[in-house]
Design a protein around this motif. Structure first.
Motif, PDB file in Angstrom:
ATOM      1  N   ASP A 163       5.668  -5.433  32.727  1.00 47.23           N
ATOM      2  CA  ASP A 163       5.917  -4.547  31.582  1.00 47.23           C
ATOM      3  C   ASP A 163       6.518  -5.287  30.391  1.00 47.23           C
ATOM      4  O   ASP A 163       6.173  -5.014  29.238  1.00 47.23           O
ATOM      5  CB  ASP A 163       6.860  -3.407  31.999  1.00 47.23           C
ATOM      6  CG  ASP A 163       6.117  -2.392  32.866  1.00 47.23           C
ATOM      7  OD1 ASP A 163       4.865  -2.409  32.818  1.00 47.23           O
ATOM      8  OD2 ASP A 163       6.779  -1.617  33.580  1.00 47.23           O
TER       9      ASP A 163
ATOM     10  N   SER B 256      -2.598 -16.103  15.842  1.00 44.56           N
ATOM     11  CA  SER B 256      -2.945 -15.150  14.782  1.00 44.56           C
ATOM     12  C   SER B 256      -3.851 -15.773  13.720  1.00 44.56           C
ATOM     13  O   SER B 256      -4.419 -15.077  12.894  1.00 44.56           O
ATOM     14  CB  SER B 256      -1.677 -14.612  14.113  1.00 44.56           C
ATOM     15  OG  SER B 256      -0.981 -15.669  13.490  1.00 44.56           O
TER      16      SER B 256
ATOM     17  N   ASP C  44      -8.324 -11.853  22.406  1.00 46.05           N
ATOM     18  CA  ASP C  44      -8.162 -10.402  22.589  1.00 46.05           C
ATOM     19  C   ASP C  44      -7.426 -10.120  23.898  1.00 46.05           C
ATOM     20  O   ASP C  44      -7.511 -10.890  24.846  1.00 46.05           O
ATOM     21  CB  ASP C  44      -9.530  -9.714  22.603  1.00 46.05           C
ATOM     22  CG  ASP C  44     -10.186  -9.788  21.240  1.00 46.05           C
ATOM     23  OD1 ASP C  44      -9.730  -9.101  20.321  1.00 46.05           O
ATOM     24  OD2 ASP C  44     -11.126 -10.595  21.107  1.00 46.05           O
ATOM     25  N   MET C  45      -6.743  -8.973  23.933  1.00 42.93           N
ATOM     26  CA  MET C  45      -5.919  -8.614  25.076  1.00 42.93           C
ATOM     27  C   MET C  45      -6.744  -8.523  26.367  1.00 42.93           C
ATOM     28  O   MET C  45      -6.260  -8.859  27.447  1.00 42.93           O
ATOM     29  CB  MET C  45      -5.239  -7.272  24.772  1.00 42.93           C
ATOM     30  CG  MET C  45      -3.926  -7.046  25.442  1.00 42.93           C
ATOM     31  SD  MET C  45      -2.711  -8.357  25.158  1.00 42.93           S
ATOM     32  CE  MET C  45      -1.580  -7.975  26.481  1.00 42.93           C
TER      33      MET C  45
ATOM     34  N   LYS D 166       3.942  -6.867  28.412  1.00 44.82           N
ATOM     35  CA  LYS D 166       3.193  -5.895  27.585  1.00 44.82           C
ATOM     36  C   LYS D 166       3.961  -5.592  26.301  1.00 44.82           C
ATOM     37  O   LYS D 166       3.397  -5.522  25.210  1.00 44.82           O
ATOM     38  CB  LYS D 166       2.962  -4.607  28.380  1.00 44.82           C
ATOM     39  CG  LYS D 166       1.902  -4.784  29.439  1.00 44.82           C
ATOM     40  CD  LYS D 166       1.694  -3.488  30.218  1.00 44.82           C
ATOM     41  CE  LYS D 166       0.867  -3.762  31.462  1.00 44.82           C
ATOM     42  NZ  LYS D 166       1.112  -2.842  32.554  1.00 44.82           N
ATOM     43  N   LYS D 167       5.277  -5.409  26.452  1.00 40.36           N
ATOM     44  CA  LYS D 167       6.120  -5.128  25.284  1.00 40.36           C
ATOM     45  C   LYS D 167       6.107  -6.281  24.292  1.00 40.36           C
ATOM     46  O   LYS D 167       5.949  -6.086  23.082  1.00 40.36           O
ATOM     47  CB  LYS D 167       7.577  -4.946  25.759  1.00 40.36           C
ATOM     48  CG  LYS D 167       8.022  -3.523  25.930  1.00 40.36           C
ATOM     49  CD  LYS D 167       9.533  -3.537  26.012  1.00 40.36           C
ATOM     50  CE  LYS D 167      10.045  -2.259  26.621  1.00 40.36           C
ATOM     51  NZ  LYS D 167      11.431  -2.391  27.073  1.00 40.36           N
TER      52      LYS D 167
ATOM     53  N   ALA E 180      13.208  -7.146  22.160  1.00 31.09           N
ATOM     54  CA  ALA E 180      12.088  -6.521  22.880  1.00 31.09           C
ATOM     55  C   ALA E 180      12.304  -6.498  24.380  1.00 31.09           C
ATOM     56  O   ALA E 180      11.905  -5.548  25.054  1.00 31.09           O
ATOM     57  CB  ALA E 180      10.800  -7.290  22.574  1.00 31.09           C
TER      58      ALA E 180
ATOM     59  N   ALA F 272       3.883  -8.618  24.004  1.00 34.19           N
ATOM     60  CA  ALA F 272       2.553  -8.778  23.411  1.00 34.19           C
ATOM     61  C   ALA F 272       2.345  -7.783  22.276  1.00 34.19           C
ATOM     62  O   ALA F 272       1.790  -8.107  21.225  1.00 34.19           O
ATOM     63  CB  ALA F 272       1.488  -8.604  24.488  1.00 34.19           C
ATOM     64  N   LYS F 273       2.832  -6.573  22.502  1.00 31.65           N
ATOM     65  CA  LYS F 273       2.668  -5.532  21.486  1.00 31.65           C
ATOM     66  C   LYS F 273       3.368  -5.932  20.174  1.00 31.65           C
ATOM     67  O   LYS F 273       2.849  -5.717  19.081  1.00 31.65           O
ATOM     68  CB  LYS F 273       3.270  -4.229  22.010  1.00 31.65           C
ATOM     69  CG  LYS F 273       2.676  -3.023  21.378  1.00 31.65           C
ATOM     70  CD  LYS F 273       2.973  -1.803  22.187  1.00 31.65           C
ATOM     71  CE  LYS F 273       2.142  -0.653  21.668  1.00 31.65           C
ATOM     72  NZ  LYS F 273       2.450   0.578  22.309  1.00 31.65           N
ATOM     73  N   LEU F 274       4.549  -6.545  20.329  1.00 36.75           N
ATOM     74  CA  LEU F 274       5.315  -6.936  19.148  1.00 36.75           C
ATOM     75  C   LEU F 274       4.849  -8.240  18.517  1.00 36.75           C
ATOM     76  O   LEU F 274       4.776  -8.363  17.300  1.00 36.75           O
ATOM     77  CB  LEU F 274       6.787  -7.098  19.530  1.00 36.75           C
ATOM     78  CG  LEU F 274       7.640  -5.855  19.515  1.00 36.75           C
ATOM     79  CD1 LEU F 274       9.023  -6.178  20.075  1.00 36.75           C
ATOM     80  CD2 LEU F 274       7.780  -5.303  18.091  1.00 36.75           C
ATOM     81  N   TYR F 275       4.568  -9.237  19.349  1.00 31.27           N
ATOM     82  CA  TYR F 275       4.416 -10.596  18.794  1.00 31.27           C
ATOM     83  C   TYR F 275       3.049 -11.228  18.976  1.00 31.27           C
ATOM     84  O   TYR F 275       2.845 -12.379  18.599  1.00 31.27           O
ATOM     85  CB  TYR F 275       5.496 -11.506  19.386  1.00 31.27           C
ATOM     86  CG  TYR F 275       6.893 -11.000  19.107  1.00 31.27           C
ATOM     87  CD1 TYR F 275       7.303 -10.736  17.800  1.00 31.27           C
ATOM     88  CD2 TYR F 275       7.794 -10.768  20.136  1.00 31.27           C
ATOM     89  CE1 TYR F 275       8.569 -10.259  17.528  1.00 31.27           C
ATOM     90  CE2 TYR F 275       9.079 -10.300  19.876  1.00 31.27           C
ATOM     91  CZ  TYR F 275       9.454 -10.043  18.573  1.00 31.27           C
ATOM     92  OH  TYR F 275      10.713  -9.572  18.298  1.00 31.27           O
ATOM     93  N   TRP F 276       2.095 -10.527  19.578  1.00 38.37           N
ATOM     94  CA  TRP F 276       0.713 -11.031  19.648  1.00 38.37           C
ATOM     95  C   TRP F 276      -0.154 -10.233  18.719  1.00 38.37           C
ATOM     96  O   TRP F 276      -0.001  -9.006  18.690  1.00 38.37           O
ATOM     97  CB  TRP F 276       0.171 -10.916  21.077  1.00 38.37           C
ATOM     98  CG  TRP F 276       0.522 -12.076  21.953  1.00 38.37           C
ATOM     99  CD1 TRP F 276       1.349 -13.131  21.663  1.00 38.37           C
ATOM    100  CD2 TRP F 276       0.039 -12.301  23.286  1.00 38.37           C
ATOM    101  NE1 TRP F 276       1.416 -13.977  22.740  1.00 38.37           N
ATOM    102  CE2 TRP F 276       0.620 -13.495  23.753  1.00 38.37           C
ATOM    103  CE3 TRP F 276      -0.828 -11.609  24.137  1.00 38.37           C
ATOM    104  CZ2 TRP F 276       0.364 -14.018  25.020  1.00 38.37           C
ATOM    105  CZ3 TRP F 276      -1.081 -12.124  25.393  1.00 38.37           C
ATOM    106  CH2 TRP F 276      -0.497 -13.324  25.827  1.00 38.37           C
TER     107      TRP F 276
END
Ligand code: AMP
Ligand code: MG
Length: 350
Positions: free
Chosen positions: A87, A128, A74-75, A90-91, A211, A93-97
């Motif tokens: 940053d 995942s 988890d994040m 973060k970007k 990204a 992670a949002k796309l690929y985690w």
């Protein structure tokens, strides 16, 4: 040591959850458990315990200056491990985690130097694979996990590969079937101003740039390793993924490649010579063993079978191995990065 094998298919099954809990208990007690992820099988230990990390190096026969990737579920588990989360991270992670992407951060004091091979940075990934995530959650700890193979051997994509290499050297293996992707994660360094690709993988350079904007490649990825040029990921320096036989990649127009391989194979005994090819060419070779690795139009199939086929070379005691080039597909960069190393950089241009 007796290595326990736990078959786990369904994280909603009560019996399977019990097995995951038993394995999580082994991690909490400082032991080692190999487990499936979507990339390859990992050899897990408590990332915050330097003794567990040392056990990992010793079980694999891995040089201890080659750092381990820390796996989280988890994040919220990222923040305590790192000094800052840029940053760009973060970007990404949002796309690929969760997924097959590892990011390199400046490490916090919580992470022992044994886990990071003495570096001030730490590699983190959120897989995942459902079983992997449940196992990490139940452990309640970040899990250091390099590929669960003996150092230098191809990474394991099934529990059998893990047992072939590590039976008797680790506490347990979770068998979750064949992995999906079959190549290790993409590694990107986000600890300096311009992010840098350190190891190509299933998340391609194009996907990263989408990204993160400008992304550099570690110079050794294109120029190779030399005296003056060292890879930023220490592991990229070592000979890897290699079968015992003598392996060469043959590159050029397809009919020339086939003609050359048939000619080269004719110089050796058919039973100890192999060609690694795809469905469209598999009937065009004679005088050698033919291994079909996948479909050229869908190179995810090639990535998925690559390591299993490389291991088969040793199972059949193959002495001479000729491989077609797979550089032109979507995953060409990642596949060829491993193949070229497995072949000890031997490429025949026709
Ligand atoms: P494996 O888990 O067996 O795929 O190996 C992990 C890879 O990640 C190796 O190539 C390591 O050198 C690389 N790696 C792990 N931590 C770091 C780090 N802090 N900086 C650069 N590369 C790293
Ligand atoms: Mg490895």
């Amino acid at each position: 040591m007796d290595t326990k094998l736990f078959v786990v298919n369904d994280i909603n099954d009560e019996g399977d959850i019990k097995k995951i809990e038993e394995c999580a208990g082994i991690i909490k007690n400082g032991g080692l458990v190999a487990f499936p992820t979507e990339t390859v099988y990992g050899l897990g230990g408590n990332a915050l315990d330097d003794k567990a990390s040392m056990k990992i190096y010793s079980a694999k026969g891995r040089p201890s200056d080659n750092p381990l990737i820390v796996h989280i579920a988890d994040m919220s588990e990222l923040e305590p491990l790192v000094k800052e989360i840029p940053d760009i991270a973060k970007k990404l992670a949002k796309l690929y985690w969760p997924g097959p992407l590892t990011m390199i951060f400046k490490k916090s004091d919580l992470v022992p130097y044994k886990t990071t091979g003495g570096l001030d940075t730490v590699a983190v990934r959120m897989p995942s694979h459902k079983v992997a995530r449940e196992f990490i959650r139940k452990s309640g700890l970040p899990i250091a996990a390099p590929s669960a193979n003996v150092s230098g051997r191809p990474s394991p994509t099934t529990a059998k590969h893990v047992m072939d290499d590590l039976d008797g050297r680790i506490d347990a293996v979770i068998d979750g079937g064949q992995v999906d992707i079959g190549l290790e994660s993409t590694i990107i360094d986000v600890s300096s101003d311009v992010p840098m690709l350190l190891r190509p993988g299933f998340i391609t350079m194009e996907m990263l740039e989408e990204a993160a904007g400008d992304v550099e490649r570690d110079p050794t990825l294109t120029k190779g390793v030399s005296k003056g040029l060292k890879p930023k990921a220490p592991g990229m320096m070592y000979r890897h993924y290699a079968p015992k036989g003598d392996m060469a990649i043959v590159e050029g127009a397809m009919e020339d490649v086939i003609a050359r391989i048939n000619h080269l194979a004719g110089e050796h005994n058919a039973s100890e010579t192999a060609v690694i090819t795809t469905t469209d060419n598999k009937d065009k070779y004679t005088g050698c063993r033919v291994f079909c690795i996948g479909d050229r139009n869908d190179d995810e199939t090639i990535a998925k079978e690559l390591y299993a086929v490389l291991r088969e070379m040793d199972d059949y005691s193959i002495k001479y191995i000729y491989v077609e080039s797979f550089k032109n597909g979507k995953h060409g960069e990642a596949i060829m990065n491993r193949l070229v190393k497995a072949a000890g950089h031997k490429i025949i241009h026709v």
